[in-house]
Design an enzyme around this catalytic site. Structure first.
Site, short mmCIF file in Angstrom:
data_model
loop_
_atom_site.label_atom_id
_atom_site.label_comp_id
_atom_site.label_asym_id
_atom_site.label_seq_id
_atom_site.Cartn_x
_atom_site.Cartn_y
_atom_site.Cartn_z
CG LEU A 242 -10.15 -26.61 2.37
CD1 LEU A 242 -8.98 -27.44 2.47
CD2 LEU A 242 -10.44 -26.11 3.94
CG ASP B 189 -0.02 -4.11 2.72
OD1 ASP B 189 0.20 -3.64 1.68
OD2 ASP B 189 -0.11 -3.41 3.92
CB VAL C 183 -14.97 -24.52 2.34
CG1 VAL C 183 -14.63 -25.93 2.26
CG2 VAL C 183 -13.89 -23.98 3.02
N GLY D 194 3.73 6.82 7.68
CA GLY D 194 5.24 6.78 7.16
C GLY D 194 6.04 5.61 7.63
CG ASN D 195 6.47 4.24 12.02
OD1 ASN D 195 5.90 4.80 12.46
ND2 ASN D 195 7.76 3.84 11.92
CB SER D 196 3.36 1.91 5.92
OG SER D 196 2.05 1.96 6.40
CG HIS E 284 -0.43 0.21 2.56
ND1 HIS E 284 0.04 -0.75 3.45
CD2 HIS E 284 0.07 1.34 3.15
CE1 HIS E 284 0.36 -0.14 4.52
NE2 HIS E 284 0.56 1.11 4.43
#
Length: 496
Positions: free
Chosen positions: A290, A160, A292, A233-235, A130
């Site tokens: 799977l 992500d 389901v 900004g830490n992302s 992101h």
């Protein structure tokens, strides 16, 4: 009020003593006359042994980078531009773009800021998807102030993560740890660029592991929850353990203000590195499927299924031709375990299935009609960019029979064809006539497929299955609305 010198107070806090002074801050004669200081509890002494993070920072800060993603306004805006997911039910979970550098919000062109870290000396860098999603150009800035153009090698929105590459050699790189060994209470450290403030260091402890947020776009991630302060900004920045190894990628916070409120989430590095290797090898990430659709158990459903506790994932639909279908899993089964791992909630299943290599056979423990059994399921491959096991996040409705407050009628051929239902399966709700069904949210046009695990294919079958209901009874319906199938547990009023 007694005044306490700051130096003395600091000593008292570190040693875990009362704020009336401590032995080190008193004169020698006072120390001699203070027997309590000689019998200081061991726990108080241990409290002084706080970790020193300076070595970790000095070794690893050069491998942390500042990421800038530029948008010229001509391409689509990044999906996470506002810093929050598209799903309105998930507004409290915030991801972190940096604050736009352009002063005017009306400007279409802007730059968003994030963090990242160098995986190898030849220029591979890991950050959040992101941070760079939809960007026209990406650059990174090193601690020595060099700015390098970065190529986006590949991304995976479901995890992500984004893998970047710069044209450089001999770069400092982080050491990769094992996030599977993390335990609640362990110290962790973050380095990043909150609000564009490069190389900001924050610390805290692991609050929980295996935290499934139920996010529609990240169903495969079991997050590391910490109390490490991280902000915009830490992302994409690294989360370190006390050995100076990266154990996570800082990604989200839980907030109703957009700012840090004491709860933050990181993507386990084991999950991220699995994706990195696949991106390098194939250019995309494959996941197990799977086949389901599962739903979280509610107290009424627990009662209807005859369970002792609300652990497990209720199967509401099985995809034709899937591994689950071939293994014999049916709608109405409750999945209790997957490949030896217990399933406490519906959100536990997708991360385990997603990390399974397609083609692998795994044991799946189910509960059917009150009896446990284990089936061997061949895991398929989820379409790229699609979710494998679907988890229904909608709150189940609640309803009843003639006492349930609804009327049903036979399905016509056209409706059956539209819904893809075979002959002899399901009845349609014609009208909602009472408060139980109305409060539950059942609507005319909903199709009832099962009543208390019994397949329903006609009005007479529905009437037989609901005959004899009395106050306080709980009825479990399997309801189809459009292309969504979901269990509805209804408890009739007791009249008390």
């Amino acid at each position: 009020m007694n005044r306490i010198p700051l130096r003395t107070l600091a000593c008292c806090v570190l040693m875990g003593l009362a704020a009336t002074g401590c032995a080190q801050a008193q004169p020698p004669d006072a120390q001699a006359s203070a027997p309590a200081a000689k019998s200081m509890p061991a726990a108080a002494v241990m409290g002084a042994s706080l970790p020193d993070f300076t070595g970790i920072v000095q070794r690893n800060a050069p491998a942390v980078v500042h990421v800038e993603a530029k948008y010229n306004g001509q391409r689509r805006q990044p999906r996470m531009q506002a810093g929050m997911p598209d799903d309105p039910q998930l507004d409290l979970f915030r991801r972190f773009f940096g604050m736009p550098m352009m002063p005017s919000p009306e400007e279409q062109e802007h730059t968003s800021l994030g963090s990242g870290f160098i995986l190898s000396s030849d220029g591979y860098i890991l950050t959040n998807n992101h941070v760079v999603d939809g960007a026209d150009s990406v650059s990174i800035r090193l601690q020595d102030r060099r700015t390098l153009t970065a190529k986006v090698v590949g991304t995976d929105p479901n995890y992500d993560i984004a893998l970047l590459k710069v044209d450089a050699k001999g770069l400092p790189a982080v050491a990769i740890g094992d996030s599977r060994t993390l335990k609640p209470g362990q110290w962790v450290l973050a380095i990043g660029s909150p609000f564009g403030l490069d190389y900001t260091v924050t610390q805290g402890i692991v609050s929980a592991i295996g935290r499934n947020l139920g996010s529609g776009d990240q169903p495969y991630t079991s997050f590391i929850q910490t109390d490490v302060p991280i902000n915009r900004g830490n992302s994409g920045g690294p989360l370190f353990n006390l050995q100076g190894q990266v154990v996570g990628i800082n990604s989200q916070i839980y907030s109703n203000t957009g700012g840090y409120l004491g709860v933050s989430f990181s993507i386990p590095i084991d999950v991220a590195m699995n994706a990195v290797q696949q991106i390098k090898q194939h250019g995309y990430v494959t996941r197990g499927q799977l086949g389901v659709t599962v739903q979280q158990l509610t107290p009424d459903m627990v009662k209807a299924f005859g369970l002792d506790r609300g652990q497990g994932a209720a199967v509401t639909n099985v995809q034709d031709g899937s591994g689950a279908a071939k293994a014999g899993i049916q709608a109405g089964d409750v999945i209790l375990g997957y490949n030896g791992q217990p399933i406490d909630s519906a959100a536990d299943l997708p991360p385990l299935v997603g990390m399974t290599k397609p083609g692998t056979k795994v044991p799946v423990e189910i509960l059917r009609n009150g009896k446990k059994q284990t089936l061997q399921v061949a895991v398929g491959e989820a379409p790229h960019g699609k979710n494998g096991p679907n988890v229904s996040d909608q709150s189940p409705a609640q309803s009843g029979s003639a006492a349930l407050g609804l009327s049903v009628r036979e399905l016509d051929a056209d409706t059956r064809q539209q819904l893809g239902l075979p002959a002899g399966e399901g009845v349609v709700i014609g009208d909602v006539t009472g408060p139980v069904a109305a409060r539950a949210g059942l609507q005319p046009g909903d199709v009832i497929l099962r009543v208390n695990q019994q397949a329903i294919g006609s009005v007479s079958a529905f009437q037989a299955a609901t005959r004899g209901l009395k106050a306080g009874d709980t009825v479990l319906l399997l309801v189809r609305r459009g292309d969504q199938t979901q269990f509805v547990a209804l408890t009739l009023p007791s009249g008390k």
